[in-house]
Design a protein around this motif. Sequence first.
Motif, PDB file in Angstrom:
ATOM      1  N   ARG A  33      -7.467  35.594 130.701  1.00 14.07           N
ATOM      2  CA  ARG A  33      -7.810  34.950 129.242  1.00 14.07           C
ATOM      3  C   ARG A  33      -9.045  33.862 128.928  1.00 14.07           C
ATOM      4  O   ARG A  33      -7.958  32.800 129.341  1.00 14.07           O
ATOM      5  CB  ARG A  33      -7.176  34.985 128.759  1.00 14.07           C
ATOM      6  CG  ARG A  33      -7.041  36.339 127.641  1.00 14.07           C
ATOM      7  CD  ARG A  33      -5.926  36.658 126.811  1.00 14.07           C
ATOM      8  NE  ARG A  33      -5.480  36.475 125.085  1.00 14.07           N
ATOM      9  CZ  ARG A  33      -6.417  36.854 124.184  1.00 14.07           C
ATOM     10  NH1 ARG A  33      -6.179  38.310 124.301  1.00 14.07           N
ATOM     11  NH2 ARG A  33      -6.689  36.423 122.774  1.00 14.07           N
ATOM     12  N   PHE A  74      -9.996  32.435 126.268  1.00 18.27           N
ATOM     13  CA  PHE A  74      -9.844  32.075 125.118  1.00 18.27           C
ATOM     14  C   PHE A  74      -8.692  31.931 124.136  1.00 18.27           C
ATOM     15  O   PHE A  74      -7.616  32.589 124.601  1.00 18.27           O
ATOM     16  CB  PHE A  74     -11.300  32.280 124.156  1.00 18.27           C
ATOM     17  CG  PHE A  74     -11.271  33.980 124.351  1.00 18.27           C
ATOM     18  CD1 PHE A  74      -9.670  35.428 123.833  1.00 18.27           C
ATOM     19  CD2 PHE A  74     -11.345  35.072 125.668  1.00 18.27           C
ATOM     20  CE1 PHE A  74      -9.717  36.128 123.937  1.00 18.27           C
ATOM     21  CE2 PHE A  74     -11.396  36.494 125.479  1.00 18.27           C
ATOM     22  CZ  PHE A  74      -9.998  36.821 125.140  1.00 18.27           C
ATOM     23  N   GLU A  75      -8.195  31.371 123.222  1.00 16.03           N
ATOM     24  CA  GLU A  75      -6.605  31.399 122.061  1.00 16.03           C
ATOM     25  C   GLU A  75      -6.689  32.684 121.641  1.00 16.03           C
ATOM     26  O   GLU A  75      -7.736  33.168 121.231  1.00 16.03           O
ATOM     27  CB  GLU A  75      -6.709  30.313 121.526  1.00 16.03           C
ATOM     28  CG  GLU A  75      -6.607  28.854 122.157  1.00 16.03           C
ATOM     29  CD  GLU A  75      -5.619  28.824 123.639  1.00 16.03           C
ATOM     30  OE1 GLU A  75      -4.554  30.111 123.169  1.00 16.03           O
ATOM     31  OE2 GLU A  75      -5.781  27.847 124.276  1.00 16.03           O
ATOM     32  N   PRO A  76      -5.824  33.148 121.187  1.00 14.97           N
ATOM     33  CA  PRO A  76      -4.336  32.763 122.199  1.00 14.97           C
ATOM     34  C   PRO A  76      -4.076  32.909 123.183  1.00 14.97           C
ATOM     35  O   PRO A  76      -4.891  34.174 123.878  1.00 14.97           O
ATOM     36  CB  PRO A  76      -3.301  32.882 120.404  1.00 14.97           C
ATOM     37  CG  PRO A  76      -3.777  34.364 120.177  1.00 14.97           C
ATOM     38  CD  PRO A  76      -5.351  34.233 120.479  1.00 14.97           C
ATOM     39  N   GLY A 123     -10.030  44.073 127.050  1.00 16.20           N
ATOM     40  CA  GLY A 123     -10.265  44.973 125.533  1.00 16.20           C
ATOM     41  C   GLY A 123     -11.459  44.601 124.726  1.00 16.20           C
ATOM     42  O   GLY A 123     -11.830  44.138 125.065  1.00 16.20           O
ATOM     43  N   GLY A 124     -11.490  45.592 123.614  1.00 12.78           N
ATOM     44  CA  GLY A 124     -11.863  44.815 122.272  1.00 12.78           C
ATOM     45  C   GLY A 124     -11.690  45.264 121.224  1.00 12.78           C
ATOM     46  O   GLY A 124     -11.259  45.925 121.373  1.00 12.78           O
ATOM     47  N   ASP A 159       0.204  40.944 118.002  1.00 10.72           N
ATOM     48  CA  ASP A 159      -0.800  40.101 118.086  1.00 10.72           C
ATOM     49  C   ASP A 159      -0.871  38.454 117.605  1.00 10.72           C
ATOM     50  O   ASP A 159      -1.023  38.612 116.233  1.00 10.72           O
ATOM     51  CB  ASP A 159      -2.271  40.674 118.216  1.00 10.72           C
ATOM     52  CG  ASP A 159      -3.928  39.658 118.671  1.00 10.72           C
ATOM     53  OD1 ASP A 159      -3.409  38.159 118.273  1.00 10.72           O
ATOM     54  OD2 ASP A 159      -4.351  40.046 118.682  1.00 10.72           O
ATOM     55  N   GLY A 178      -2.947  36.316 116.588  1.00 11.35           N
ATOM     56  CA  GLY A 178      -4.041  35.719 115.962  1.00 11.35           C
ATOM     57  C   GLY A 178      -3.976  36.487 114.604  1.00 11.35           C
ATOM     58  O   GLY A 178      -4.602  35.861 114.040  1.00 11.35           O
TER      59      GLY A 178
END
Lengths: 230, 230
Positions: free
Chosen positions: B35, B37-39, B48-49, B88, B90
């Motif tokens: 990854r 990017f955060e988190p 995923g998306g 998640d 986020g």
Amino acid sequence: MNLNNYNSEDKVLLAVDCIIFGFDGEDLKILLIKRNFEPERGKWSLIGGFLKREETLHDAASRILNYLTGLDHIYMEQFYSFSEVNRDPGERTVSVSYYALINIEDHNEQLNKEFSAEWFSVSEMPNLIFDHNQMVDMAIKRLRYRASTKPIGFELLPEKFTMKQLQKLYESILNTKLDKRNFISKINGLDILIRLDEKETESSKRGSYLHTFDKEKYSKKTNEGFVFKI
Amino acid sequence: MNLNNYNSEDKVLLAVDCIIFGFDGEDLKILLIKRNFEPERGKWSLIGGFLKREETLHDAASRILNYLTGLDHIYMEQFYSFSEVNRDPGERTVSVSYYALINIEDHNEQLNKEFSAEWFSVSEMPNLIFDHNQMVDMAIKRLRYRASTKPIGFELLPEKFTMKQLQKLYESILNTKLDKRNFISKINGLDILIRLDEKETESSKRGSYLHTFDKEKYSKKTNEGFVFKI
DNA sequence: TCAAAAGTGTTCACCGTACACCCATGG
DNA sequence: CCATGGGTGTACGGTGAACACTTTTGA
């Protein structure tokens, strides 16, 4: 496609639909309700509801099942998520489906009236709203598989049951005829039932022994590598 | 709980996460990305998306898989939806998981660099973000079941393969050792392979016959009641 | 000629399946 | 005493599992 801006992504309504199985001693049944609201008012439907922000899918399914049946700690299993774009004409909705097994005797008949609910044999399903018939088909397949690898059939029976009842149950789940002698010796071979000294005498003069599922023994055997297989 | 006012219900972000299986001739592998990017930046993750308003889950999984691998028409199966409230950090997100089978040779190695993607043996999974390890475990179980009831193993192999490759594949999916003679006679008994006149000579002096999966024959036999079972 | 992998059958134990008769009881 | 459903055992065929030697060929 970048996961770091959650904000720009679409959100959807997440429904949870439940296929409630019961067994009346003869047939495998499913509990359906008659919809009293639009869209599709008056048609038969599975019971369902929407996932709330602060609950898991499992929680939602429990809540919905409890609402309709009054029961807690119902055996259930999530089996598939349905997402056709226009499956619900009311609004874009994705549905996560669970099947549930209940002892038909525990179930409060009163609630059926309240919700216009009725039991239907799986062999005589009416047309259901949306993609609910597809959900039912898939639930039956999953139930069939699960019942042949885990002793979940007992969830559908009363605490005490006869071998005949158990056989009829498996026959209706698997949609086949089974040989009485082979079935019984297979079940006895598993060694996870307790034969009680009680007999059930309603269906015959001689009476037939009642059995219970020995949960402790099953767990113990499972830990020792035993695999349930029917 | 009244289905007739959709408006008052909570909506959620619906993620689609994909477990991409590949086979390198020795081990069953899974493609992971780091990854950026955060988190959880810098940790390993499934790809995923998010589901878009105008697509099905299946469409979304295809889109996501295509984005990472460049491949179309990938074999895949949805297997479970994960919904822990804080899975998640986020944002509240429910994830629908798919596993996918690709021929590792078809896969564009270039794309791996672009996405910081790497193949990991299933026996050497790193710690993944969120509940992704749980997803992987479940995907492997489902793959194991599916591969023993449908001939999906061939999705992981090149068009032409040796018996040894096929055996190694099943050994790594099922995580067992198999007897060469028993395995081959079982496969031959199924009668769904074509033995070519070509030989593969890289791994031995004598060379070993190449085979292909006979899709037509398999469909025909399936229609006639044949059931694949390994 | 030798090392390395390919290819090939048989035996045995167990399981699934087919199959039929006696038993107990209430009416 | 008889009609009804309950309860029980055996024989056979097929499948899964264990097991070892010969063949080919390039180095």
